[in-house]
Motif scaffolding. Structure first.
Motif, short mmCIF file in Angstrom:
data_model
loop_
_atom_site.label_atom_id
_atom_site.label_comp_id
_atom_site.label_asym_id
_atom_site.label_seq_id
_atom_site.Cartn_x
_atom_site.Cartn_y
_atom_site.Cartn_z
N ASP A 106 43.98 63.19 29.01
CA ASP A 106 43.62 61.93 28.22
C ASP A 106 44.91 62.12 26.98
O ASP A 106 43.79 62.31 26.29
CB ASP A 106 42.33 61.70 27.70
CG ASP A 106 41.76 59.96 26.91
OD1 ASP A 106 43.66 58.82 27.50
OD2 ASP A 106 41.49 60.31 26.47
N GLN A 107 45.71 61.68 26.64
CA GLN A 107 46.93 61.72 25.89
C GLN A 107 47.95 60.58 26.27
O GLN A 107 48.47 59.45 27.50
CB GLN A 107 47.12 62.70 26.03
CG GLN A 107 47.54 63.18 27.34
CD GLN A 107 48.74 64.65 27.67
OE1 GLN A 107 47.96 65.75 26.67
NE2 GLN A 107 50.12 64.98 28.39
N PRO A 108 48.69 60.67 25.33
CA PRO A 108 49.54 59.64 25.18
C PRO A 108 50.67 59.33 26.08
O PRO A 108 50.45 60.58 26.11
CB PRO A 108 50.66 59.28 23.72
CG PRO A 108 49.52 60.03 22.97
CD PRO A 108 48.44 60.94 24.23
N ILE A 109 50.87 58.66 26.88
CA ILE A 109 52.18 58.64 28.34
C ILE A 109 52.77 56.86 28.04
O ILE A 109 52.34 56.03 28.15
CB ILE A 109 51.68 59.01 29.80
CG1 ILE A 109 52.25 59.35 29.79
CG2 ILE A 109 50.10 58.33 29.51
CD1 ILE A 109 51.90 59.72 31.64
N THR A 110 53.67 57.11 27.97
CA THR A 110 54.35 56.13 28.58
C THR A 110 54.89 55.93 29.99
O THR A 110 55.91 56.86 30.03
CB THR A 110 55.69 55.48 27.76
OG1 THR A 110 54.93 55.99 26.64
CG2 THR A 110 56.70 54.27 28.43
N GLY A 113 42.32 64.43 25.18
CA GLY A 113 42.51 65.04 25.70
C GLY A 113 42.71 65.64 26.87
O GLY A 113 42.26 64.70 27.62
N GLN A 114 42.31 66.51 27.01
CA GLN A 114 41.78 67.04 29.08
C GLN A 114 40.38 67.03 28.87
O GLN A 114 39.58 66.82 28.47
CB GLN A 114 41.63 68.16 28.81
CG GLN A 114 43.39 69.20 29.04
CD GLN A 114 43.09 70.73 29.45
OE1 GLN A 114 42.25 71.23 28.69
NE2 GLN A 114 44.33 70.80 30.19
N VAL A 115 39.79 65.65 30.12
CA VAL A 115 38.76 65.45 30.24
C VAL A 115 38.41 65.45 32.23
O VAL A 115 39.97 66.70 33.09
CB VAL A 115 38.53 63.33 30.42
CG1 VAL A 115 38.81 63.94 28.71
CG2 VAL A 115 39.76 63.05 30.80
N THR A 116 37.79 65.68 32.36
CA THR A 116 37.52 65.79 34.03
C THR A 116 37.53 64.70 34.13
O THR A 116 37.30 63.25 33.65
CB THR A 116 35.76 66.47 34.50
OG1 THR A 116 34.93 65.83 33.61
CG2 THR A 116 35.78 67.95 33.45
N VAL A 117 37.26 64.35 36.08
CA VAL A 117 37.33 63.17 36.91
C VAL A 117 35.92 62.48 36.92
O VAL A 117 35.70 61.53 35.84
CB VAL A 117 37.56 63.89 38.23
CG1 VAL A 117 37.05 62.31 38.89
CG2 VAL A 117 39.18 63.68 38.37
N ARG A 118 35.13 63.39 36.22
CA ARG A 118 33.78 63.13 36.05
C ARG A 118 33.24 62.26 34.86
O ARG A 118 33.10 60.72 34.72
CB ARG A 118 32.20 63.61 35.78
CG ARG A 118 31.44 63.48 35.87
CD ARG A 118 30.44 64.40 36.09
NE ARG A 118 29.46 65.05 37.63
CZ ARG A 118 29.29 64.16 38.85
NH1 ARG A 118 28.13 63.15 37.79
NH2 ARG A 118 29.27 64.60 39.66
N ARG A 119 33.40 62.82 33.98
CA ARG A 119 33.58 61.74 32.96
C ARG A 119 35.49 60.84 32.45
O ARG A 119 34.05 59.87 31.82
CB ARG A 119 34.62 63.02 31.62
CG ARG A 119 34.41 62.92 30.01
CD ARG A 119 34.73 64.04 28.90
NE ARG A 119 34.42 63.95 27.38
CZ ARG A 119 35.08 64.34 26.60
NH1 ARG A 119 36.07 65.06 26.76
NH2 ARG A 119 35.42 63.71 25.72
#
Length: 767
Positions: A392-396, A412-418
């Motif tokens: 979960d971070q900026p991306i284009t 940042g880093q998140v699980t699929v569940r979250r």
């Protein structure tokens, strides 16, 4: 005189011929009439229903609530259940010699003529009760000598076949009382909101007084004062004929009559649902046929639920009016059968601007409520597990498409569940880039969405609900998740009976497994995880029983959705504006969620708690591989499809793309314009590329001190003791079978690695 005789003699032949023709006419009309109607005189049901036309729609409990094509809604009640004084009110005014004549009465015709002159109004008709029965249920209402002659012939035949009480019973169950009420039972409900057996003398005499001119005399929409006057005339006649005493007459005249509100009658509730039923009938049988059919349609609708749902939707839209919200809708279904239990197509059917539009079958953008479809596709192809780490971070992406989360934050880093539980957009687009547009559309089509067509019309924002779907269909998709991947077609019609009571159609569920139960369970597990969802939603979506739920908000707050379910109930709610104008910051959790919560709590109030059952092929593993800083707080264990769980190095196994066995060609439906502003060609996100393995997870022990060495045969670690002490740390209780499963899994890991040598004592770890 001589001239008259001359003419008479000259035309004698013509007069004889004319008289002979009239004689033949009078002789053969009874024969022809009997031959034509004989088959319709065999039973009381056939007699009462012969002239029925149109369609009567009933709810699941056989309560009529809508009619089409001038249908006659009649509910039969035995004569024994009709009060004696109710019977006598009708006899005294309509046919005082009923028990003495053979079907017609010359004295009655003369007497009614005199009475009408004396009263200076229509007080009595010239027909007996038997003749009126014939006129109402067998003949057309035209006034002619031929019809009157047939009326007398058929009245005599009915008198020959049936007893007087049977004739009275048929009459009271078929005569028209106005306001769409045919028969005494329906009349009692329409005018007084009670059953016929509970009518008082005052109420009975008023109903009997309506019979000469039901529409004009209706106390609900006609001349109430004249209706009361007619009631007094009926009571007077009953006194004259010694059916009642002066005291009974006085009490009845002075009883205060409380009438039911007209809006609570027929054709008021569930108009959008009723029109859907009508359209299905027209498609199945043709309009001309059903208009003459006399069909009685038993539907899946629960009328009590429908009334409550209409009120809840209306109240919520009124509450949100300051936020530029003008309309709402709701769909309530049984996911096990596909039966529609309630359907609110708009806030107010009578609103001239938007009331007639059925939002439940209109195209609207679902927002994030579409995400579970894409996640299901990714689960099915083994691209992700609930524990997969997303970025979960900026991306284009190409086309300058940069997705943002609802709150504009990055985690940042998140699980699929979250990610799914909190409806994070950026990680969801990352998954979309791996699933690909055609596969996402194929999954949506397989689950029951019919409105998605050419994949080139969509881009990565498809996962965020940029395409348009029908609320009824999306609710049914969630119903398929609830039903462990088994899809039922949304159903409104359960049974069709013709006017003779013969069943011409009966619904039999035709369900089909369209998604493996394992992947449906993973979706349900995440969407029902209240703790995982609390980060973004708090307790806004929590109800008193376990339920899976997802919200959706389209761009610029044009649509607000909440769709959720238990194993036996699925509800979809929507608020917005028909003209697609933006609301004032009304997201799904604020706009539609209160409707969903209210309906779920009400309809589940008398139901037992149901949990989502773990199907074969799903294993639950203690969450021993949670990264320290991104652990999911909702649970100490995670579910995996067997074969996708973390391997011996505590790294999730490399994803293996699994293609569904069903056809990948989506069903073509209504063409949609190209969705903007996202690009039409998806781009693979590097974080899930096969060349970028899913991040390693770190093993987390309990507070148990673990000793290990390089020789596994000397290792003193006790798995049973470990499971016994480790799991209570996370407040997890296991069944015996699950205990063995976890033991075997851990043993597989522990016997193939020296991982213990790298583990610090648990007291030094910071979790």
């Amino acid at each position: 005189m001589s001239m008259f005789l001359h003419i008479l003699i000259k035309n004698k032949k013509e007069l004889i011929l004319a008289s002979f023709a009239m004689f033949l006419f009078l002789l053969f009309i009874p024969v022809f009439t009997y031959a034509y109607f004989a088959k319709d005189l065999t039973t009381k049901d056939i007699i009462m229903n012969r002239n029925d036309t149109g369609v009567t729609i009933l709810d699941q409990n056989d309560r009529p609530f809508f009619t089409f094509y001038q249908a006659k809604n009649k509910e039969f009640v035995p004569l024994n259940d009709i009060p004696k004084y109710t019977q006598e009110t009708v006899i005294s005014t309509e046919d005082r010699d009923f028990y003495f004549h053979p079907g017609f009465s010359i004295r009655g015709i003369i007497r009614s003529f005199i009475e009408n002159i004396r009263q200076r109004s229509i007080v009595y008709g010239g027909s007996t009760i038997t003749q009126q029965l014939v006129k109402n249920v067998l003949l057309n209402p035209s006034k002619s000598f031929l019809r009157k002659y047939q009326e007398i012939v058929l009245a005599q035949e009915i008198e020959r076949r049936y007893k007087k009480n049977e004739i009275l019973e048929m009459y009271l169950n078929s005569v028209y009382f106005g306001e769409g009420a045919f028969g005494i039972e329906d009349a009692a409900q329409v005018y007084f909101g009670k059953k016929a057996k509970d009518l008082t003398l005052a109420q009975s005499s008023l109903l009997a007084g309506l019979l000469p001119a039901p529409s004009y005399l209706s106390p609900l929409s006609g001349n109430r004062a004249e209706a009361i006057n007619r009631q007094k005339i009926v009571l007077e006649k009953m006194l004259e004929q010694k059916y009642i005493t002066k005291d009974q007459k006085y009490k009845a005249e002075n009883e205060k009559l409380v009438f039911r509100s007209p809006k609570e009658g027929i054709n008021e509730f569930a108009p959008h649902f009723a029109l859907m039923v009508k359209d299905e009938l027209v498609n199945k049988f043709g309009e001309e046929y059903i208009s003459r059919s006399g069909f009685r349609i038993k539907t899946s609708l629960n009328l009590d639920w429908q009334e409550y749902a209409e009120k809840v939707v209306s109240d919520q839209v009124d509450k949100l009016a300051p936020n530029r919200v003008t309309n709402g809708a709701a769909v309530v279904m049984d996911p096990k059968t596909g039966e529609i239990k309630a359907l609110v197509g708009s806030k107010n059917w009578h609103d001239s601007k938007f009331g007639k539009v059925n939002i439940a079958i209109s195209l609207r953008q679902p927002g994030s409520a579409f995400k579970p479809i894409v996640y299901a596709s990714a689960f099915e192809r083994h691209l992700i597990t609930p524990a997969t780490i997303l970025k979960d971070q900026p991306i284009t992406y190409p086309g300058n498409y940069s997705p943002k989360n609802f709150d504009r934050k990055f985690r940042g880093q998140v699980t699929v569940r979250r990610a799914l539980a909190n409806s994070l957009n950026v990680p969801s687009v990352q998954i979309m880039s791996k699933v690909d547009i055609p596969d996402a559309i194929e999954m949506a089509t397989r689950l029951g969405i019919t409105t998605l067509d050419d994949p080139s019309n969509y881009g990565l924002s498809l996962v965020l609900g940029a395409a348009e779907v029908k609320p009824l269909e999306l609710t049914n998709v969630y119903g398929t998740f609830a039903n462990q991947g088994i899809k039922n077609t949304p159903t409104a019609i359960l049974e069709i009976q013709d006017k003779r009571g013969q069943i011409v159609y009966k619904y039999h569920p035709q369900n089909k497994e369209v998604l493996d139960p394992k992947y449906s369970f993973l979706i349900s597990s995440i969407l029902s995880d209240n703790k995982a969802r609390a980060e973004e939603f708090g307790n806004l979506l929590d109800i008193s029983k376990p339920a899976a739920v997802k919200t959706g908000t389209s761009e610029d707050f044009r649509d607000s959705w909440t769709v959720g379910y238990t194993p036996s109930l699925v509800i979809g709610a929507w608020v917005g504006n028909n003209d697609n104008s933006p609301m004032d910051n009304i997201a799904g959790s604020l706009g539609a969620a209160p409707i969903w919560k209210d309906l779920m709590e009400r309809f589940l109030s008398d139901k037992p708690i149901e949990n989502f059952v773990k199907p074969p092929g799903i294993i639950a593993i203690p969450y021993v591989c949670v990264p320290f800083k991104i652990s999911t707080p909702s649970s100490s264990m995670e579910f995996f499809v067997k074969g996708t769980e973390p391997n011996k190095d505590c790294t999730l196994q490399s994803p293996t793309i699994v293609r569904p066995t069903t056809s990948t060609n989506p069903v073509s439906a209504t063409p949609l314009p190209t969705v903007s502003p996202i690009p039409s060609s998806p781009t693979v996100a590097p974080s899930l590329s096969p060349t970028h393995p899913i991040p390693t997870h770190t093993f987390v022990p309990s507070n148990t001190h673990i000793r290990s060495n390089t020789h596994r045969n000397k290792r003193s670690f006790k798995l049973d003791s470990f499971l016994t002490e480790f799991l209570p740390f996370f407040k997890v209780t296991l069944t015996a079978q699950e205990h063995n499963d976890y033991k075997n899994y851990m043993e597989k890991i522990l016997t193939s690695t020296n991982i213990y040598e790298s583990i610090k004592k648990s007291s030094n770890l910071q979790i």
